[in-house]
Design an enzyme around this catalytic site. Structure first.
Site, PDB file in Angstrom:
ATOM      1  N   MET A  30       0.800  -1.209   0.078  1.00 24.33           N
ATOM      2  CA  MET A  30       0.043   0.142  -0.052  1.00 24.33           C
ATOM      3  C   MET A  30       0.841   1.342  -0.094  1.00 24.33           C
ATOM      4  O   MET A  30       0.262   2.397   0.489  1.00 24.33           O
ATOM      5  CB  MET A  30      -0.828  -0.021   1.613  1.00 24.33           C
ATOM      6  CG  MET A  30      -1.850  -1.140   1.200  1.00 24.33           C
ATOM      7  SD  MET A  30      -3.271  -0.805   2.068  1.00 24.33           S
ATOM      8  CE  MET A  30      -2.714  -0.964   3.648  1.00 24.33           C
ATOM      9  N   GLY A  31       2.255   0.935  -0.359  1.00 23.79           N
ATOM     10  CA  GLY A  31       3.121   2.307  -0.432  1.00 23.79           C
ATOM     11  C   GLY A  31       3.577   2.528   0.851  1.00 23.79           C
ATOM     12  O   GLY A  31       3.623   1.681   1.801  1.00 23.79           O
ATOM     13  N   ALA A  32       4.241   3.831   1.041  1.00 25.72           N
ATOM     14  CA  ALA A  32       4.769   4.039   2.430  1.00 25.72           C
ATOM     15  C   ALA A  32       6.069   3.077   2.817  1.00 25.72           C
ATOM     16  O   ALA A  32       5.948   2.417   3.603  1.00 25.72           O
ATOM     17  CB  ALA A  32       3.934   4.458   3.544  1.00 25.72           C
ATOM     18  N   LEU A  33       6.744   2.769   1.641  1.00 24.75           N
ATOM     19  CA  LEU A  33       7.762   1.444   1.612  1.00 24.75           C
ATOM     20  C   LEU A  33       8.820   1.934   2.783  1.00 24.75           C
ATOM     21  O   LEU A  33       9.231   2.969   3.132  1.00 24.75           O
ATOM     22  CB  LEU A  33       8.217   1.243   0.449  1.00 24.75           C
ATOM     23  CG  LEU A  33       7.036   0.973  -0.572  1.00 24.75           C
ATOM     24  CD1 LEU A  33       7.765   0.633  -1.888  1.00 24.75           C
ATOM     25  CD2 LEU A  33       6.141  -0.063  -0.093  1.00 24.75           C
ATOM     26  N   HIS A  34       9.213   0.742   3.552  1.00 28.89           N
ATOM     27  CA  HIS A  34      10.428   0.763   4.429  1.00 28.89           C
ATOM     28  C   HIS A  34      11.147  -0.536   4.163  1.00 28.89           C
ATOM     29  O   HIS A  34      10.713  -1.384   3.349  1.00 28.89           O
ATOM     30  CB  HIS A  34       9.670   0.817   5.708  1.00 28.89           C
ATOM     31  CG  HIS A  34       8.712  -0.154   6.293  1.00 28.89           C
ATOM     32  ND1 HIS A  34       8.986  -1.602   6.340  1.00 28.89           N
ATOM     33  CD2 HIS A  34       7.174  -0.048   6.230  1.00 28.89           C
ATOM     34  CE1 HIS A  34       7.766  -2.336   6.397  1.00 28.89           C
ATOM     35  NE2 HIS A  34       6.787  -1.230   6.455  1.00 28.89           N
ATOM     36  N   HIS A  37       9.597  -3.963   3.520  1.00 30.28           N
ATOM     37  CA  HIS A  37       9.044  -4.140   2.024  1.00 30.28           C
ATOM     38  C   HIS A  37      10.162  -4.396   1.204  1.00 30.28           C
ATOM     39  O   HIS A  37      10.089  -5.229   0.327  1.00 30.28           O
ATOM     40  CB  HIS A  37       8.241  -2.706   1.346  1.00 30.28           C
ATOM     41  CG  HIS A  37       7.026  -2.643   2.219  1.00 30.28           C
ATOM     42  ND1 HIS A  37       6.886  -1.295   2.967  1.00 30.28           N
ATOM     43  CD2 HIS A  37       5.719  -2.983   2.209  1.00 30.28           C
ATOM     44  CE1 HIS A  37       5.569  -1.276   3.358  1.00 30.28           C
ATOM     45  NE2 HIS A  37       4.836  -2.301   2.876  1.00 30.28           N
ATOM     46  N   VAL A 176      10.871  -7.666   9.708  1.00 29.98           N
ATOM     47  CA  VAL A 176      12.160  -6.795   9.961  1.00 29.98           C
ATOM     48  C   VAL A 176      11.866  -5.915  11.022  1.00 29.98           C
ATOM     49  O   VAL A 176      10.603  -5.186  11.060  1.00 29.98           O
ATOM     50  CB  VAL A 176      12.234  -5.940   8.827  1.00 29.98           C
ATOM     51  CG1 VAL A 176      13.512  -5.177   8.608  1.00 29.98           C
ATOM     52  CG2 VAL A 176      12.551  -6.944   7.427  1.00 29.98           C
ATOM     53  N   SER A 185       6.705  -0.886  10.041  1.00 30.84           N
ATOM     54  CA  SER A 185       5.277  -0.601   9.643  1.00 30.84           C
ATOM     55  C   SER A 185       5.173   0.692   9.167  1.00 30.84           C
ATOM     56  O   SER A 185       6.057   1.801   9.558  1.00 30.84           O
ATOM     57  CB  SER A 185       4.333  -0.793  10.755  1.00 30.84           C
ATOM     58  OG  SER A 185       3.168  -0.252  10.575  1.00 30.84           O
ATOM     59  N   ARG A 187       3.293   2.699   9.464  1.00 36.34           N
ATOM     60  CA  ARG A 187       2.273   3.257  10.478  1.00 36.34           C
ATOM     61  C   ARG A 187       3.435   3.963  11.469  1.00 36.34           C
ATOM     62  O   ARG A 187       2.966   4.797  12.347  1.00 36.34           O
ATOM     63  CB  ARG A 187       1.451   2.610  11.430  1.00 36.34           C
ATOM     64  CG  ARG A 187       0.052   2.481  10.357  1.00 36.34           C
ATOM     65  CD  ARG A 187      -1.061   1.874  11.345  1.00 36.34           C
ATOM     66  NE  ARG A 187      -2.146   1.794  10.690  1.00 36.34           N
ATOM     67  CZ  ARG A 187      -2.711   0.920   9.633  1.00 36.34           C
ATOM     68  NH1 ARG A 187      -1.885  -0.107   9.643  1.00 36.34           N
ATOM     69  NH2 ARG A 187      -3.801   0.830   9.137  1.00 36.34           N
TER      70      ARG A 187
HETATM   71  O1  PAF Z   1      -0.314  -5.866   3.968  1.00 32.16           O
HETATM   72  C1  PAF Z   1      -0.735  -4.965   3.046  1.00 32.16           C
HETATM   73  O2  PAF Z   1      -0.181  -3.941   2.786  1.00 32.16           O
HETATM   74  C2  PAF Z   1      -2.118  -4.842   2.346  1.00 32.16           C
HETATM   75  O3  PAF Z   1      -2.847  -5.279   3.106  1.00 32.16           O
HETATM   76  C3  PAF Z   1      -2.017  -5.668   1.165  1.00 32.16           C
HETATM   77  C4  PAF Z   1      -1.657  -7.028   1.278  1.00 32.16           C
HETATM   78  C5  PAF Z   1      -1.153  -4.950   0.000  1.00 32.16           C
HETATM   79  C6  PAF Z   1      -3.467  -5.424   0.224  1.00 32.16           C
HETATM   80  O4  PAF Z   1      -3.776  -4.171   0.076  1.00 32.16           O
END
Ligand code: PAF
Length: 283
Positions: A30-34, A37, A176, A185, A187
């Site tokens: 869902m983006g906001a990668l760390h 991810h 991680v 996360s 968040r």
């Molecule tokens: O884990 C997440 O970030 C979300 O639930 C996912 C799997 C990308 C689905 O929107």
């Protein structure tokens, strides 16, 4: 790395790759990668010829609209990180592209989707199944990568894959953690530096509880975890469940299963931010 926003464009590229016999890995985000991810993407890059990373803040899995509104959005930084990790395609569609019509499909995989997060966030896993199934249909990956941080999500997705017969492998990747142990996360960026430190006591308490499991029953270890975390100023446990690692049904006795996991959700700070984590006691 190629950036695409439409399903047609994505499928044209992937059809070409498949015709050349190349394997496809999908990392839904869902983006906001760390760094969490990034570890999934690196895993996929290692296992597959082509890695697609979807960046889509899926509205149907948010039962709380304020949670959706405050979710961090960092597309440019996300793409820079993906490029560094060796991703092949960043797929960042609009909401209308994914949901030209409201998605009315209902998924039901009890007890995996009714307990814990399922009980406290009604409709959440239905939304997760809606988007993940759409992404699977769109990309038809050989493998799909999910972080074990969302332990329950993986159990629900496995049931969906079984139910709908998707011919793909689900690859779970380890959590991680930040230096103090807090699970990474998106968040976490909403926490102050002080709150982050406070939040690290969640995992520290879970680790300590594992050391105590030989001398406490399931019920008394459960209560010890809840009381210890609630005693920390700024933390409030929403639920703590000690469950079978596959069915996610509550266990009452340590001998009941050889796969036992403790799953927790804690509110942290003044906003407050909802944090989830887990620890494996057996298995
Ligand atoms: O884990 C997440 O970030 C979300 O639930 C996912 C799997 C990308 C689905 O929107």
């Amino acid at each position: 790395m190629i950036r695409v926003a439409t399903i047609a464009e994505l499928q044209t590229i992937l059809d070409g790759e498949r015709q050349q016999g190349r394997s496809i890995g999908l990392v839904p985000t869902m983006g906001a990668l760390h760094e969490g991810h990034a570890s999934l993407v690196r895993c996929s890059v290692k296992d597959n010829d082509v890695t697609v990373v979807s960046i889509f803040l899926n509205p149907t899995q948010f039962n709380d609209q304020t949670d959706l509104a405050k979710y961090p959005r960092t597309l440019e930084a996300d793409c820079a990180l993906l490029e560094q990790c060796g991703a092949t395609i960043a797929f960042a569609p609009s909401v209308d592209e994914i949901y030209p019509e409201p998605d009315t499909r209902q998924f039901s995989y009890p007890p995996t989707d009714t307990v814990m997060e399922g009980a406290f966030r009604p409709g959440h896993f239905n939304g997760v199944c809606q988007i993940v199934s759409k992404l699977f249909f769109m990309t038809m990956p050989d493998r799909a990568y999910f972080g074990e941080k969302d332990f329950q999500q993986i159990a629900v997705i496995r049931r969906m894959v079984e139910d709908l017969g998707f011919p793909l492998e689900i690859v779970p990747c380890p959590v991680v953690r930040e230096e103090g142990g807090l699970a990474m996360s998106s968040r976490n960026t909403l926490l102050t530096a002080e709150e982050r430190q406070t939040a690290s006591q969640i995992y520290q308490t879970l680790c300590k509880s594992k050391e105590l499991m030989g001398e406490k029953s399931v019920a008394s270890l459960h209560d010890w975890v809840v009381e210890t975390i609630n005693a920390v100023s700024g933390l409030k446990v929403q639920y703590y469940s000690i469950v079978d690692g596959k069915s996610l049904a509550d266990v009452q006795d340590w001998n009941e299963s050889d796969d036992i996991v403790g799953c927790i959700t804690v509110f942290c700070g003044s906003q407050p931010i909802r944090l989830i984590d887990h620890i494996r006691y057996k298995g």
